[in-house]
Design a protein around this motif. Structure first.
Motif, short mmCIF file in Angstrom:
data_model
loop_
_atom_site.label_atom_id
_atom_site.label_comp_id
_atom_site.label_asym_id
_atom_site.label_seq_id
_atom_site.Cartn_x
_atom_site.Cartn_y
_atom_site.Cartn_z
N LEU A 63 -54.43 57.61 3.71
CA LEU A 63 -54.84 58.43 2.69
C LEU A 63 -53.83 59.75 2.44
CD1 LEU A 63 -57.19 59.98 1.30
CD2 LEU A 63 -57.82 61.16 3.64
N THR A 64 -52.84 59.83 3.42
CA THR A 64 -51.65 60.83 3.25
C THR A 64 -50.59 60.10 2.32
OG1 THR A 64 -51.97 61.75 5.55
CG2 THR A 64 -49.96 61.89 4.38
N ASP A 65 -50.49 59.02 2.66
CA ASP A 65 -49.49 58.21 1.87
C ASP A 65 -49.93 57.99 0.34
OD1 ASP A 65 -47.76 58.14 3.73
OD2 ASP A 65 -48.30 55.96 4.43
N ALA A 66 -50.97 57.77 0.12
CA ALA A 66 -51.89 57.43 -1.17
C ALA A 66 -51.79 58.76 -1.90
CB ALA A 66 -53.17 56.88 -1.16
N CYS A 67 -52.19 59.86 -1.21
CA CYS A 67 -51.97 60.95 -1.95
C CYS A 67 -50.88 61.60 -2.30
CB CYS A 67 -52.49 62.23 -0.92
SG CYS A 67 -52.91 63.93 -1.56
N ALA A 68 -49.78 61.43 -1.69
CA ALA A 68 -48.40 61.71 -2.08
C ALA A 68 -48.07 61.09 -3.22
CB ALA A 68 -47.41 61.56 -0.61
#
Length: 630
Positions: A495-500
């Motif tokens: 979720l963190t990588d996709a949001c970034a």
């Protein structure tokens, strides 16, 4: 090595029946289908037992471009009939087209967009010759509601006319050459076994010619009758998944293109819906009204016509629109009369729709009826017509088999939502001064930024200057969530990588629009993505350094400076990303201000605000950021 080429229109019930019949009769050693060759090792996932419609979603991302492509399947898709009936008779299955990320698909989000639509002049001549409004009405007249006898030859003639003698574009030529190499490999290895090739009809003439040139004396371009004359049992049923066995050798397949180094992507099955499949909703397949064609597949033309009338009447009555029995009788009589005049064996889709419109629409129609042309519904369409189109679209939503592999993001998001207690329906009020609520808010904002449905923020801070310290959210889980998360998996595994990655894409797309850039920076703060990648930071710095106007630049600087100085709430205080933005904005404001002449430009609040923000930036951040006040 007899090869049977079947040209189809994607999502055509009549073509699906033809494909199933040919494969059941010939029991071929190989069934080759237009589809992405890079997923051949995972064709078994398609046969797990899903509730259709589903789609094969492919994604690709590198430094210069991003691709998202869908190859949908419903019960009446000819490609689905080829896969399922091929598996039932023991044929080995292969997709034979280039991967979805390949440059040959540039500008196309749907693999099965009808190729003949790119050759509109031919289609216009055919429509004039048969006196029909558009290609959909032409197709129904020639194929869907016409007698099944002679369909194979009728289709071959139709697609030969569509293709004509004109040279295909570069993208089609590249794809056809690649597909022809797969056909040649299968034919060379099949021995006496049959090979059935199922592709879009536009590609069939080119593949037949290519195969005839590569294999002198081969049975290229056979009609169904010719192929059956060789004996449906000659193929030797049960060739197996590797295609080897009594029928011949293992083919030497063409190389499958690999993604460039550094690119990220993959393919996964996603649930699909009839609404997304509907040409009236913008889908490129060329087949509108999937609910109608599903009924045509299940019940035939007569049953589909009855269902259409019932579905429209039921929908309008639910909307409290008056639909009397007399109206329905009149609509049916008109439809049957139109079918007779138009030479239809039974009332087709447009016959029934025209009959319903004549009986139910009492006022003058200012916008042309949507089924009289191609494309999405126009603004101003009559409300009854809008409901008629919706009734024909259908409400079916697919469901994947529980054993279907999913991208890592699906599992990561489920875990994050469960960990934060956000995996069910709820109405939430979060106090952003509390650490636990702030963490939950960040998860929700990351999900929101990925475009996952069912997560709606009803209220909360709108900018870094907003004093609001509470947020209200409404959470409504729905069947469409899984599709959206699988598709969002193209951005990253967590979720963190996709949001970034989403924020980086938005920052790049903002260009010199600093208002859009300010929203990106604030969304980064809300989602806890305080610092971004070096590439994104360079894009942001370049955008600020090229901003053309003082006013928007000053508004952004005021917000960013406040967040950099004071924000302990979102964790952006002394953020290196915001520091870079502040320094770039101060330099750009001074550069733009130098070009303003008092006698040429009156006092402007936006410019004054920009200079005030520049003053504050130098006063409060100048030393920390290495800005020379002098």
């Amino acid at each position: 090595m007899p090869v049977t080429f079947i040209g189809v229109r994607h999502h055509s019930p009549a073509c699906a029946r033809l494909v199933a019949s040919v494969i059941d009769d010939l029991r071929p050693a190989w069934v080759l289908v237009e589809g992405p060759a890079d997923v051949n090792g995972r064709i078994g996932e398609l046969l797990l037992g899903h509730e259709l419609p589903v789609a094969l979603f492919s994604s690709y991302r590198d430094d210069t471009r991003r691709v998202a492509s869908w190859a949908p399947f419903c019960d009446y898709s000819p490609e689905w009939a080829a896969l399922t009936h091929g598996a039932e008779v023991g044929s080995a299955l292969r997709f034979i087209d280039l991967p979805a990320w390949h440059p040959a698909f540039e500008g196309r989000s749907n693999r099965y967009a009808d190729a003949e639509l790119r050759y509109a002049d031919v289609m216009e001549r055919l429509c004039r010759a048969f006196e029909v409004d558009n290609v959909d009405a032409l197709w129904d007249h020639l194929v869907e509601i016409a007698p099944a006898e002679g369909l194979f030859d009728r289709l071959a003639t139709y697609f030969d006319l569509v293709r004509g003698e004109a040279a295909a574009g570069e993208s089609d030529t590249a794809r056809e050459a690649y597909m022809a190499s797969w056909v040649a490999a299968a034919a060379a290895a099949a021995g006496d076994g049959h090979v059935v090739v199922v592709t879009g009809g536009f590609h069939r003439p080119a593949l037949v010619r290519a195969h005839a040139g590569l294999s002198v004396g081969a049975h290229a371009g056979l009609s169904v009758g010719d192929a059956q004359a060789d004996g449906p049992g000659a193929s030797g049923a049960g060739a197996g998944e590797d295609g080897a066995g009594a029928v011949g050798e293992q083919p030497i397949w063409p190389d499958i293109p690999e993604m460039p180094e550094g690119a990220i992507g993959g393919s996964f099955l996603v649930p699909y819906s009839f609404r997304r499949l509907d040409a009236f909703d913008g889908y490129q397949s060329g087949m509108p009204s999937p609910g109608y064609y599903q009924e045509l597949w299940e019940s035939g033309a007569g049953g589909a016509a009855r269902h259409l009338v019932e579905a429209v009447a039921e929908r309008l009555r639910k909307k409290r629109q008056p639909v009397s029995t007399a109206d329905l009788i009149a609509a049916r009589a008109t439809a049957e009369g139109l079918a007779t005049v138009r030479g239809h064996h039974r009332p087709g889709r447009t016959d029934v729709l025209d009959g319903l419109a004549s009986a139910l629409v009492k006022e003058a129609i200012d916008v042309p009826l949507p089924w009289a042309r191609r494309g999405t519904l126009e603004a101003g369409s009559h409300p009854v017509v809008v409901e008629m189109v919706a009734a024909l679209s259908g409400h079916r939503v697919g469901r994947l088999h529980p054993d279907t592999p999913a991208p890592p993001l699906v599992h990561n998001l489920d875990a994050e939502l469960e960990r934060a207690g956000l995996d069910g329906a709820a109405r939430l009020e979060l106090d952003l001064t509390r650490a636990a609520d702030r963490d939950r808010s960040r998860v929700l904002h990351r999900v929101r930024l990925l475009g996952v449905p069912g997560f709606h923020r009803d209220s909360g801070p709108a900018t870094g200057l907003d004093p609001a310290l509470r947020e209200r959210w409404t959470l409504r889980p729905g069947p469409e969530r899984l599709t959206a998360v699988i598709e969002a998996g193209a951005y990253g595994a967590t979720l963190t990588d996709a949001c970034a990655a989403v924020l980086a894409e938005r920052a790049a797309a903002a260009g010199r629009d600093v208002d859009a850039l300010a929203l990106v920076l604030f969304d980064a703060a809300l989602s806890g993505t305080a610092d971004v990648s070096d590439r994104t930071l360079a894009d942001i710095e370049a955008a600020v350094g090229a901003a053309p106007e003082l006013g928007p630049l000053g508004r952004m600087l005021a917000v960013v400076l406040t967040m950099w100085r004071h924000d302990g709430l979102f964790g952006t205080a002394r953020s290196s990303t915001l520091a870079t933005v502040i320094a770039a904005a101060v330099r750009r404001i001074l550069w733009l201000a130098e070009g303003v002449r008092g006698d040429e430009a009156p006092a402007d609040p936006g410019r004054i605000g920009a200079l005030a923000a520049c003053r504050d930036g130098l006063r409060h951040a100048g030393r920390a950021l290495g800005l020379d006040r002098a």
